[in-house]
Motif scaffolding. Structure first.
Motif, mmCIF file in Angstrom:
data_model
loop_
_atom_site.group_PDB
_atom_site.id
_atom_site.type_symbol
_atom_site.label_atom_id
_atom_site.label_comp_id
_atom_site.label_asym_id
_atom_site.label_seq_id
_atom_site.Cartn_x
_atom_site.Cartn_y
_atom_site.Cartn_z
ATOM 1 N N PRO A 71 -5.363 62.573 -7.958
ATOM 2 C CA PRO A 71 -4.266 63.518 -7.755
ATOM 3 C C PRO A 71 -4.184 64.560 -8.864
ATOM 4 O O PRO A 71 -4.346 64.248 -10.040
ATOM 5 C CB PRO A 71 -3.026 62.615 -7.756
ATOM 6 N N VAL A 72 -3.950 65.809 -8.465
ATOM 7 C CA VAL A 72 -3.722 66.904 -9.408
ATOM 8 C C VAL A 72 -2.329 67.455 -9.106
ATOM 9 O O VAL A 72 -2.055 67.872 -7.978
ATOM 10 C CB VAL A 72 -4.777 68.013 -9.267
ATOM 11 N N THR A 73 -1.466 67.448 -10.104
ATOM 12 C CA THR A 73 -0.064 67.785 -9.893
ATOM 13 C C THR A 73 0.294 69.107 -10.565
ATOM 14 O O THR A 73 -0.154 69.392 -11.680
ATOM 15 C CB THR A 73 0.842 66.659 -10.420
ATOM 16 N N TYR A 74 1.102 69.894 -9.860
ATOM 17 C CA TYR A 74 1.579 71.184 -10.357
ATOM 18 C C TYR A 74 3.106 71.183 -10.352
ATOM 19 O O TYR A 74 3.741 70.742 -9.382
ATOM 20 C CB TYR A 74 1.092 72.328 -9.460
ATOM 21 N N SER B 23 7.700 68.756 -8.041
ATOM 22 C CA SER B 23 6.276 69.045 -8.194
ATOM 23 C C SER B 23 5.572 68.980 -6.859
ATOM 24 O O SER B 23 6.135 68.516 -5.859
ATOM 25 C CB SER B 23 5.630 68.038 -9.156
ATOM 26 N N ARG C 4 -4.538 66.109 -3.381
ATOM 27 C CA ARG C 4 -5.608 65.117 -3.365
ATOM 28 C C ARG C 4 -6.708 65.626 -2.440
ATOM 29 O O ARG C 4 -6.480 65.795 -1.248
ATOM 30 C CB ARG C 4 -5.105 63.764 -2.869
ATOM 31 N N THR D 176 3.537 60.914 -7.910
ATOM 32 C CA THR D 176 2.727 61.605 -6.907
ATOM 33 C C THR D 176 2.999 61.083 -5.500
ATOM 34 O O THR D 176 2.394 61.561 -4.539
ATOM 35 C CB THR D 176 1.227 61.467 -7.216
ATOM 36 N N SER E 181 3.376 74.353 -15.095
ATOM 37 C CA SER E 181 1.909 74.365 -15.056
ATOM 38 C C SER E 181 1.392 75.786 -15.246
ATOM 39 O O SER E 181 2.046 76.759 -14.834
ATOM 40 C CB SER E 181 1.412 73.811 -13.718
ATOM 41 N N SER F 260 -8.371 74.567 -6.376
ATOM 42 C CA SER F 260 -7.241 74.453 -7.287
ATOM 43 C C SER F 260 -6.317 75.647 -7.097
ATOM 44 O O SER F 260 -6.636 76.602 -6.398
ATOM 45 C CB SER F 260 -7.716 74.390 -8.745
ATOM 46 N N THR G 270 1.522 67.791 -5.375
ATOM 47 C CA THR G 270 0.300 67.085 -5.754
ATOM 48 C C THR G 270 -0.773 67.332 -4.714
ATOM 49 O O THR G 270 -0.509 67.254 -3.505
ATOM 50 C CB THR G 270 0.561 65.574 -5.887
ATOM 51 N N ASP H 235 -7.629 68.257 2.889
ATOM 52 C CA ASP H 235 -7.061 67.803 1.635
ATOM 53 C C ASP H 235 -5.559 67.595 1.815
ATOM 54 O O ASP H 235 -4.907 68.308 2.582
ATOM 55 C CB ASP H 235 -7.341 68.820 0.536
#
Length: 464
Positions: A304-307, A290, A294, A256, A311, A368, A292, A274
Motif C-alpha cells: 500500500p502507498v498512502t497519500y 487519506s 494498491r 489503509t 504528502s 503514482s 491508499t 489497481d
C-alpha cells in the motif's frame, strides 16, 4: 450558499413494471455500447442518487457536456415504477449502470437498502430499462433473500461474475454478497459457496476489477466488523467456489483499511486493475484522512502507498475533520491513457469557512500521484460561494460526458442551501482537458431544479 442555477425542466418517465425474470434481448443495432448511455445517443449520462428523498435524477450527456435541461427524475411513485415510496426506503443510496436486458441500451440499477417487504429482510434493487426515448419501457425489482440480515442493495455492480464474457448483477446486503445468473431469474440469487465474512460484519460497499487475474474479475468488499473496526477484503473465483481463498486486505485499526470509499483503475498501465481506497476518519494515515493505492498484479496486490494532504504534491494541509478520502473516483482526465484520481474532502475548510469542502484531482504518473490541484467554490469560475457545512466533495465521479476523450469531474455538495431551504444539495460538473480540469463552462444545478428540493434532501449524495 448561493449557487448560479441553470434553467432546468425535470421530466418523469413512465415506466412499466414487469415480473421477476429479465427479458433478455439480442443486441440492438441502433444503440450505444457505453454502459451508462441510457438513451443510446453515444454520450455518457450522469445519474444522481438522493436517498433522503428516495429519488434518482438522470441528466443526459451531449457534445457540450451534461445537459440538465434534459433530465429525468425517478421515484417509486413514478408511473409504473415497481414499489411504493416509503420514508425509510433509501431509494438511490447507490446507483449502478449496465445493459441488463442486453438490448444495446444501458439500464439504471438502483439500490434501496431500507426497503421493507412483508415477510422479508430489508432491501431491494430496482432495474429500470433504458431506451431510445430514455426510461419508457418499465422496470423490475428484486427483493432481499430470506437468508440475509437485511440492507440488501447496500451496493451493486454490473460485472462478468462467472467469467463467461457476459456481465451479471452482483449485490451486497449488510452481511453477505450475492449474484444473479445469465438466465435473468431475479427470484434466485446465488450466494457465497465459502462464507469468509466475519460474524457481525456490516458491509458498506464493493468495487469490481481484474485486480489479480487479467482474465478474471475480483471483488473488494468493505465495511465494518462487529467491533467497529474497518474491514476490507478481496475475493475472486467463479461458480462453485466464490469465497474460497478470499483474503483480508486490511482491517481493524490499520490506517489503509476502508469503510468509506473505493474505486478501481489501471494507474500503472500493466493490464491489472489497481485498488484505490479512501479513509476519511482521523488517523487514517493522516489526521484529516487519506487515500491508499494498491497496485494489482499476478496473484497479489502490491504494497500500500498512502497519500494525505501533507504528502508531496498534494495541495492543502492535513487537518482534523477534513475528511479527505470520503469519496474517490478514477478516470483519465488528461487523455494520456492513465486514470487520474479525484478525492473528496467534504469537511475541508476554505479560508475561515469551516466544512465547505473541496475536491482534489491527483494527476497520474506511471502508477503514482505526485501532483494535484484542489477545487472548491472559491476557485475562479466555479459557480457559488463557500459557506459553512456545504460539504462540497461528498461524492465524486470522473467520466467523459462530452465525448472528447477526457474524463469530466462531477461532484456533489449535500449540505448546499438553496435560498432559505437548508441542505437541499447541489452538483457541479467541470470539464476535462489535456492539461487537467477547467472551470470554464462549469455547470451547476441543485435539487430544486428537478423537484427534489425539500429540507435535508441531500441532492448529490450518489453519483454514477
Amino acid at each position: 450558499m448561493r449557487v448560479r442555477n441553470l434553467a432546468v425542466t425535470a421530466t418523469v418517465a413512465a415506466l412499466a413494471a414487469t415480473g421477476l425474470t429479465l427479458p433478455l434481448a439480442g443486441p440492438a443495432s441502433a444503440a450505444s455500447s457505453l454502459k451508462d448511455d441510457f438513451d443510446g445517443d453515444g454520450y455518457r449520462d450522469l445519474a444522481i442518487g438522493s436517498p433522503h428523498t428516495n429519488s434518482v435524477t438522470v441528466t443526459y450527456g451531449s457534445a457540450s457536456g451534461v445537459a440538465p435541461g434534459r433530465a429525468t427524475t425517478l421515484t417509486q411513485d413514478s408511473a409504473r415504477v415497481p414499489g411504493v415510496t416509503e420514508p425509510e426506503d433509501e431509494f438511490g443510496e447507490n446507483v449502478t449502470t449496465g445493459d441488463v436486458n442486453r438490448d444495446g441500451y444501458a439500464d439504471l440499477i438502483v439500490g434501496a437498502p431500507g426497503e421493507k417487504a412483508e415477510g422479508r429482510p430489508s432491501g431491494s434493487v430496482t432495474i429500470l430499462w433504458g431506451g431510445a426515448g430514455g426510461f419508457t419501457s418499465g422496470g423490475v425489482a428484486a427483493h432481499a433473500p430470506d437468508s440475509t440480515a437485511g440492507r440488501f442493495g447496500e451496493a451493486t455492480t454490473w460485472a462478468d461474475v462467472d467469467g463467461d464474457g457476459a456481465a451479471q448483477l452482483a449485490v451486497i446486503s449488510g452481511d453477505n454478497w450475492w449474484f444473479y445468473g445469465d438466465d435473468g431469474d431475479l427470484s434466485r440469487p446465488l450466494g457465497l459457496e465459502s462464507d469468509f465474512l466475519p460474524e457481525g460484519v456490516r458491509l458498506a460497499g464493493m468495487v469490481a476489477g481484474n485486480f489479480r487475474h487479467k482474465d478474471g474479475i475480483g471483488f473488494v468488499l468493505y465495511g465494518e466488523r462487529a467491533d467497529g473496526g474497518a474491514y476490507t477484503a478481496h475475493m475472486s473465483g467463479g461458480p462453485g467456489d466464490y469465497g474460497h481463498g478470499a483474503e483480508v486486505i486490511a482491517e481493524g485499526d490499520d490506517p489503509t483499511a476502508t469503510r468509506d470509499a473505493a474505486t478501481a483503475g489501471d494507474v500503472d498501465g500493466d493490464g491489472y486493475a489497481d485498488l484505490i481506497t479512501g479513509n476519511s476518519r482521523d488517523g487514517g494515515g493522516g489526521k484529516g484522512g487519506s487515500v491508499t493505492v494498491r497496485l494489482g498484479g499476478a496473484a497479489k496486490f502490491g504494497a500500500p502507498v498512502t497519500y494525505d494532504q501533507d504528502s508531496p504534491g498534494v495541495p492543502g494541509a492535513d487537518e482534523a475533520d477534513d475528511r479527505f478520502g470520503a469519496s474517490v473516483s478514477a478516470g483519465d482526465v488528461t487523455g494520456d491513457g492513465l486514470p487520474d484520481l479525484a478525492v473528496g474532502a467534504p469537511g475541508e475548510s476554505v479560508g475561515t469557512v469551516a466544512g465547505t469542502g473541496s475536491v482534489t484531482l491527483l494527476t497520474s504518473s506511471g502508477g503514482s500521484f505526485a501532483s494535484g490541484k484542489a477545487w472548491h467554490q472559491e476557485t475562479a469560475d466555479v459557480p457559488g460561494v463557500a459557506e459553512p457545512g456545504d460539504h462540497f466533495g461528498t461524492s465524486v465521479r470522473l467520466k467523459d460526458i462530452n465525448k472528447n476523450g477526457r474524463a469530466d469531474l462531477a461532484t456533489g455538495a449535500t449540505g448546499e442551501d438553496i435560498g432559505t431551504t437548508r441542505d437541499v444539495g447541489a452538483v457541479w460538473v467541470l470539464r476535462g482537458t489535456a492539461s487537467g480540469l477547467t472551470s470554464s463552462y462549469a455547470a451547476s444545478f441543485n435539487g430544486k431544479d428537478f423537484g427534489v428540493g425539500a429540507v435535508d434532501a441531500g441532492f448529490g449524495h450518489t453519483l454514477r
